[in-house]
Design a protein around this motif. Structure first.
Motif, PDB file in Angstrom:
ATOM      1  N   TRP A 341       0.818  -1.215   0.000  1.00  0.00           N
ATOM      2  CA  TRP A 341       0.000   0.000   0.000  1.00  0.00           C
ATOM      3  C   TRP A 341       0.849   1.261   0.000  1.00  0.00           C
ATOM      4  O   TRP A 341       0.403   2.327  -0.405  1.00  0.00           O
ATOM      5  CB  TRP A 341      -0.937  -0.007   1.208  1.00  0.00           C
ATOM      6  N   MET A 343       4.119   1.335  -1.341  1.00  0.00           N
ATOM      7  CA  MET A 343       5.181   1.279  -2.347  1.00  0.00           C
ATOM      8  C   MET A 343       4.786   2.040  -3.627  1.00  0.00           C
ATOM      9  O   MET A 343       3.619   2.204  -3.908  1.00  0.00           O
ATOM     10  CB  MET A 343       5.469  -0.185  -2.702  1.00  0.00           C
ATOM     11  N   PRO A 344       5.793   2.454  -4.405  1.00  0.00           N
ATOM     12  CA  PRO A 344       5.454   3.143  -5.659  1.00  0.00           C
ATOM     13  C   PRO A 344       4.694   2.228  -6.626  1.00  0.00           C
ATOM     14  O   PRO A 344       3.794   2.671  -7.315  1.00  0.00           O
ATOM     15  CB  PRO A 344       6.816   3.531  -6.234  1.00  0.00           C
ATOM     16  N   ARG A 345       5.043   0.971  -6.675  1.00  0.00           N
ATOM     17  CA  ARG A 345       4.379  -0.013  -7.539  1.00  0.00           C
ATOM     18  C   ARG A 345       4.284   0.464  -8.985  1.00  0.00           C
ATOM     19  O   ARG A 345       3.193   0.640  -9.532  1.00  0.00           O
ATOM     20  CB  ARG A 345       2.976  -0.304  -7.007  1.00  0.00           C
ATOM     21  N   LYS A 348       2.179  -1.417 -11.647  1.00  0.00           N
ATOM     22  CA  LYS A 348       0.742  -1.617 -11.454  1.00  0.00           C
ATOM     23  C   LYS A 348      -0.037  -0.531 -12.188  1.00  0.00           C
ATOM     24  O   LYS A 348       0.285   0.647 -12.077  1.00  0.00           O
ATOM     25  CB  LYS A 348       0.399  -1.560  -9.957  1.00  0.00           C
ATOM     26  N   PHE A 349      -1.057  -0.942 -12.882  1.00  0.00           N
ATOM     27  CA  PHE A 349      -1.897   0.029 -13.564  1.00  0.00           C
ATOM     28  C   PHE A 349      -3.030   0.458 -12.644  1.00  0.00           C
ATOM     29  O   PHE A 349      -3.742  -0.381 -12.093  1.00  0.00           O
ATOM     30  CB  PHE A 349      -2.496  -0.575 -14.839  1.00  0.00           C
ATOM     31  N   SER A 350      -3.175   1.754 -12.479  1.00  0.00           N
ATOM     32  CA  SER A 350      -4.257   2.265 -11.644  1.00  0.00           C
ATOM     33  C   SER A 350      -5.016   3.341 -12.385  1.00  0.00           C
ATOM     34  O   SER A 350      -4.437   4.124 -13.129  1.00  0.00           O
ATOM     35  CB  SER A 350      -3.690   2.838 -10.345  1.00  0.00           C
ATOM     36  N   ALA A 351      -6.318   3.380 -12.145  1.00  0.00           N
ATOM     37  CA  ALA A 351      -7.129   4.440 -12.741  1.00  0.00           C
ATOM     38  C   ALA A 351      -7.075   5.691 -11.869  1.00  0.00           C
ATOM     39  O   ALA A 351      -7.566   6.737 -12.251  1.00  0.00           O
ATOM     40  CB  ALA A 351      -8.572   3.966 -12.893  1.00  0.00           C
ATOM     41  N   THR A 352      -6.488   5.562 -10.670  1.00  0.00           N
ATOM     42  CA  THR A 352      -6.428   6.700  -9.762  1.00  0.00           C
ATOM     43  C   THR A 352      -5.149   7.491  -9.991  1.00  0.00           C
ATOM     44  O   THR A 352      -4.284   7.087 -10.765  1.00  0.00           O
ATOM     45  CB  THR A 352      -6.434   6.237  -8.296  1.00  0.00           C
ATOM     46  N   LYS A 353      -5.033   8.598  -9.286  1.00  0.00           N
ATOM     47  CA  LYS A 353      -3.820   9.397  -9.365  1.00  0.00           C
ATOM     48  C   LYS A 353      -2.925   9.099  -8.166  1.00  0.00           C
ATOM     49  O   LYS A 353      -2.076   9.893  -7.803  1.00  0.00           O
ATOM     50  CB  LYS A 353      -4.180  10.888  -9.402  1.00  0.00           C
ATOM     51  N   LEU A 354      -3.130   7.963  -7.523  1.00  0.00           N
ATOM     52  CA  LEU A 354      -2.347   7.610  -6.344  1.00  0.00           C
ATOM     53  C   LEU A 354      -1.129   6.768  -6.699  1.00  0.00           C
ATOM     54  O   LEU A 354      -0.372   6.345  -5.839  1.00  0.00           O
ATOM     55  CB  LEU A 354      -3.220   6.853  -5.339  1.00  0.00           C
ATOM     56  N   PHE A 355      -0.968   6.504  -7.983  1.00  0.00           N
ATOM     57  CA  PHE A 355       0.189   5.757  -8.466  1.00  0.00           C
ATOM     58  C   PHE A 355       0.796   6.567  -9.604  1.00  0.00           C
ATOM     59  O   PHE A 355       0.215   7.538 -10.058  1.00  0.00           O
ATOM     60  CB  PHE A 355      -0.249   4.376  -8.956  1.00  0.00           C
TER      61      PHE A 355
END
Lengths: 460, 404
Positions: A341, A343-345, A348-355
């Motif tokens: 939770w 880590m930069p990851r 990982k594909f995210s639809a949010t702007k948290l990655f």
């Protein structure tokens, strides 16, 4: 000029493993199986016994409620077993197929001379009816109701979905016949949804339909989204929908007089070594597609249908009659991600702007870092919670519906609210992206499926 | 390497916490730590989406905490700065910060210890996974209280808020009121003598025994808004602890008395930046709170009664007191805010307006933000109801047209 509908709502998930545009070979297992569970809402009454001979088109079971609704064998051969589980629940009916297919004779009815009612009873008898679905409730169409219109989407926008322009090459005559048959079943229009901006799109040449072009990310290819934009379903109304390839069954039936359920499916996903298209029949075993063509050393998940709304199956299971895709991904149970939770990851594909995903997809960063390959597995990547974030679902559901409120009505089983908030218009596949983006990790498609079943039970 | 060792250790001790194990009663504690350390290997069900966005509540909540850090650090420094100003000692930056750190730390410890303790017990009783909501609440509480609040009061207020504003409603995501604000309101109404007046805003005593001294003669610890509310004339003149005039930029920088994290607009803006680029908070809510506050401030400036509060320039309303902090971190709480997009505009606007109305018209409450947000928490579902109802009515009228 056709009507063009554009939306920016939705999400295209970048995932590796699209099928190359070539048909590898025909895969039909020696033993095929009909699985009643795949025909949602049907209560099966078995019509054959072990040892019986069947032809392609012979009824194997029918629905206990609509007894004229047959499910037929896709092959000719010998019934091996009628397998039952706990409480005598019908698991499947297995058939050992002949080398050369023999077809049931339906007398080659001519479409021009048939009335709507005659077409209907022919399709019911020949076992093609299960491929006609209805909204509300996203179930096999009730043959006793007349639809106000019929919708077909000629394109699929789900991750790595097959290309129907490619699949239907040389088969547009059958597709057209299918359309002509359906046109006699509704007093309204037959709508064909076509993807905008596709060069030489053969679907634009189809006659006897109302064509609407669509532009936007997934789920714009979903027929449910298209219905909501063009002819939304009101209380008491029924709309029918048919998948592109299933239209061919209707066309072949009237053109050749036989039940030919051949279809092309795409083997896709990041864990497939060489993703390709295959010709097959519904009920074929999953294993022959997979053998030797998937990555080893990790637990794999096999999915019939697309990766965000398909069914997880075992390698020993059989192909779902509605699937045009087999998807293989990492099951993920052997991944132990430390402090995930925080880590930069980057992978990982995210639809949010948290990655960093959205940033890394910008042209500038692509030049520096190259195309980043995102990794996917079947973990839900978090814990289930109450709904906390707002406006998550709205952004990926291009329908005139307030999804959070509809889901809450469904979770609490409030039928009045489900009706008022658009329960008649929605199907589980339409909310697949809502489930993907959900911070609270709710199983929204299951919630919708159960709620629709409850609505159907209470309101019909 | 270390990670594997840790994974193996967690696997090794797991049986103790499972049903029938010696430490069964601490199952939710183990669970909480395990999911904190390792992403759970729970996989998607048979039907549904087989892949998921990596976002989860832990990520979202920790982003809010990151956004709060500038306000906390500035608050710590300001506590020390105000302290040494009050006792008339000239010390360096680090001494000031250290004093503030030592003064604020006990509140953070107490807030988390009490809140998380109750959450763990609650999760254990309900047999559920521990939820992250309190991570943010526990961080907010020390930032919205005066620095001289007795620790035991913070403990009582935190316990009250977690139990009666959250757990009884069903936990994170189910609460109607912002939990941290309920703790603040409990302190405000439960211990009014400790929570108002001029002596609570500046730590004149020591912090954990550090930084003692005697308060200088000219000292006055009233906050700017406190001065406005109790002003004897209708001139909105505000001063610092030694009687020097304060203006907009003093409020903007924030080296003034006030609740720990609320004084600096610069620090709050850094937090707002984090919340907005990550889209964790709604820009619609945030913007409309400021807009509503400015609007109401202008209305009072132009047409208000002849009081100091009404004459207080509208732009000063936005930078003094808890207005900006509330707008950025409290009004945008997704659970207690309006949840529809249209509703967010109305919700934010009304909070902004109400906060200024309370400040100007009710001298008993120098700070209107807390009450404005709590009041609008009640009305958020009503606002959403009308937005949702419009969608429902549209569907009904569509159905009627299709019958004709």
């Amino acid at each position: 000029m056709t009507n063009v509908i554009k939306t920016t709502k939705g999400l295209d998930i970048p995932i590796d493993g699209a099928a190359q545009k070539m048909i590898e070979r025909t895969v039909i297992s020696d033993i095929v199986a009909l699985v009643p569970d795949y025909y949602h809402g049907i209560i099966p009454k078995v019509l054959v016994r072990a040892g019986d001979r069947v032809k392609a088109g012979t009824p194997v079971f029918h629905d206990k409620i609509h007894e004229n609704l047959n499910i037929v064998s896709p092959v000719s051969g010998k019934v091996l077993a009628v397998n039952r589980g706990e409480k005598r629940k019908l698991i499947n009916i297995t058939i050992e197929r002949d080398v050369v297919n023999e077809y049931e004779n339906f007398g080659h009815p001519s479409l021009e001379s048939l009335s709507g009612e005659e077409i209907k009873s022919a399709l019911l008898k020949a076992g093609i009816w299960p491929y006609i679905k209805q909204r509300p409730y996203d179930v096999i169409a009730n043959p006793n109701k007349t639809p106000k219109s019929i919708f077909i989407s000629s394109f699929d926008t789900a991750p790595l979905a097959p290309d129907y322009n490619f699949i239907l090459k040389g088969q547009f005559a059958d597709f057209q016949t299918g359309i002509d048959a359906l046109a006699k079943l509704t007093p309204g229009k037959v709508h064909l949804g076509v993807k905008a901006n596709v060069p030489s799109n053969e679907f634009l040449k189809v006659k006897n339909v109302e064509i609407t072009e669509y532009e936007g990310p997934h789920p714009i290819g979903n027929v449910g989204i298209q219905i909501n934009h063009v002819d939304p379903i009101n209380k008491g109304e029924v709309v029918w929908t048919v998948n592109v390839q299933d239209m061919l069954y209707i066309g072949r039936f009237f053109n050749k007089g036989i039940i030919d359920l051949k279809k092309i499916i795409a083997l896709t996903g990041p864990e497939v070594i060489e993703p390709k298209y295959y010709t097959t029949l519904p009920g074929t075993a999953v294993a022959p597609f997979i053998n030797g063509n998937v990555h080893k050393g990790i637990p794999l998940r096999y999915i019939l249908g697309n990766v965000i709304s398909g069914i997880k199956v075992d390698i020993n299971d059989f192909i779902d009659p509605y699937a045009s895709q087999i998807f293989v991904i990492d099951e993920g149970t052997e991944i132990h991600e430390f402090l995930g939770w925080a880590m930069p990851r980057l992978n990982k594909f995210s639809a949010t702007k948290l990655f960093f995903t959205p940033l890394l997809q910008k042209k500038f960063f692509k030049k520096i870092f190259g195309d980043i390959k995102f990794s996917y597995d079947a973990r839900i990547l978090g814990g289930r919670r109450a709904i906390i974030m707002s406006n998550e679902y709205d952004r990926v559901l291009p329908m005139d519906i307030l999804p959070e409120y509809l889901f809450k009505a469904m979770i609490t089983g409030n039928i009045d609210k489900m009706e008022a908030l658009g329960g008649y218009e929605i199907a589980p596949e339409d909310v697949a992206l809502c489930e993907f983006v959900c911070t609270s990790k709710l199983p929204l498609q299951l919630i919708v499926r159960e709620a629709l079943d409850m609505m159907k039970k209470e309101l019909e | 390497m270390d990670m594997n060792a840790l994974r193996n250790f967690m696997d090794k001790i797991k049986p103790y916490f499972e049903k029938g194990g010696k430490l069964e009663k601490l199952h939710s504690v183990y669970d909480g730590f395990e999911t904190f350390l390792f992403v759970p290997t729970t996989t998607a069900p048979k039907y549904g989406s087989h892949i998921h966005d990596p976002v989860d509540t832990k990520r979202t909540m920790s982003t809010v905490i990151v956004a709060l850090v500038p306000a906390l650090l500035f608050g710590m420094y300001n506590v020390g700065y105000q302290h040494y100003l009050a006792i008339g000692q000239d010390v360096n930056f680090w001494t000031e910060f250290l004093f503030g750190f030592l003064a604020v730390l006990p509140y953070i410890v107490v807030s988390y210890a009490v809140g998380l303790g109750i959450e763990f017990i609650g999760a254990q009783i309900k047999g559920e996974e521990i939820q992250e909501g309190f991570l943010v609440t526990g961080f907010l509480i020390p930032l919205i209280i005066p620095i001289n609040t007795p620790l035991w009061m913070v403990a009582v207020a935190t316990a009250f808020a977690v139990i009666f504003a959250k757990e009884v409603f069903g936990g994170t995501g189910m609460n109607i009121f912002n939990v941290a604000l309920v703790a603040r309101a409990f302190l405000f109404f439960g211990y009014p003598t400790h929570m108002s007046g001029d002596s609570v805003w500046i730590r004149t005593g020591t912090a954990l025994g550090f930084g003692g001294g005697n308060v200088v003669d000219a000292f006055s610890g009233a906050t700017p808004l406190g001065q406005i509310a109790t002003a004897s004339t209708s001139v909105p003149h505000i001063t610092d602890t030694f009687g020097h005039s304060l203006g907009f930029w003093d409020g903007f920088v924030g080296l003034i008395p006030g609740s720990v994290g609320e004084t600096s607009i610069i620090a709050i803006m850094l937090g707002a930046f984090v919340l907005l680029i990550t889209e964790v908070a709604s820009w619609k809510t945030m913007l409309s709170v400021f807009f509503g506050g400015a609007l109401m401030g202008i209305v009072f400036n132009l047409f208000g009664p002849d009081t100091a509060a009404a004459h207080f320039p509208w732009y000063n309303h936005l930078v003094f007191g808890g207005f900006a902090f509330g707008a950025v971190f409290m009004a945008t709480d997704p659970v207690t805010s309006a949840r529809t997009e249209k509703g967010k505009w109305i919700y934010g606007l009304l909070i902004g307006c109400l906060a200024i109305i309370i400040r100007v018209l009710n001298p008993g409450y120098a700070e209107g933000m807390m009450l404005a947000i709590l009041l609008m928490n009640i009305f958020a579902p009503l606002i959403d109801f009308y937005v949702v109802d419009a969608n429902v009515k549209k569907r009904i009228s569509r159905a009627q047209k299709s019958i004709q």
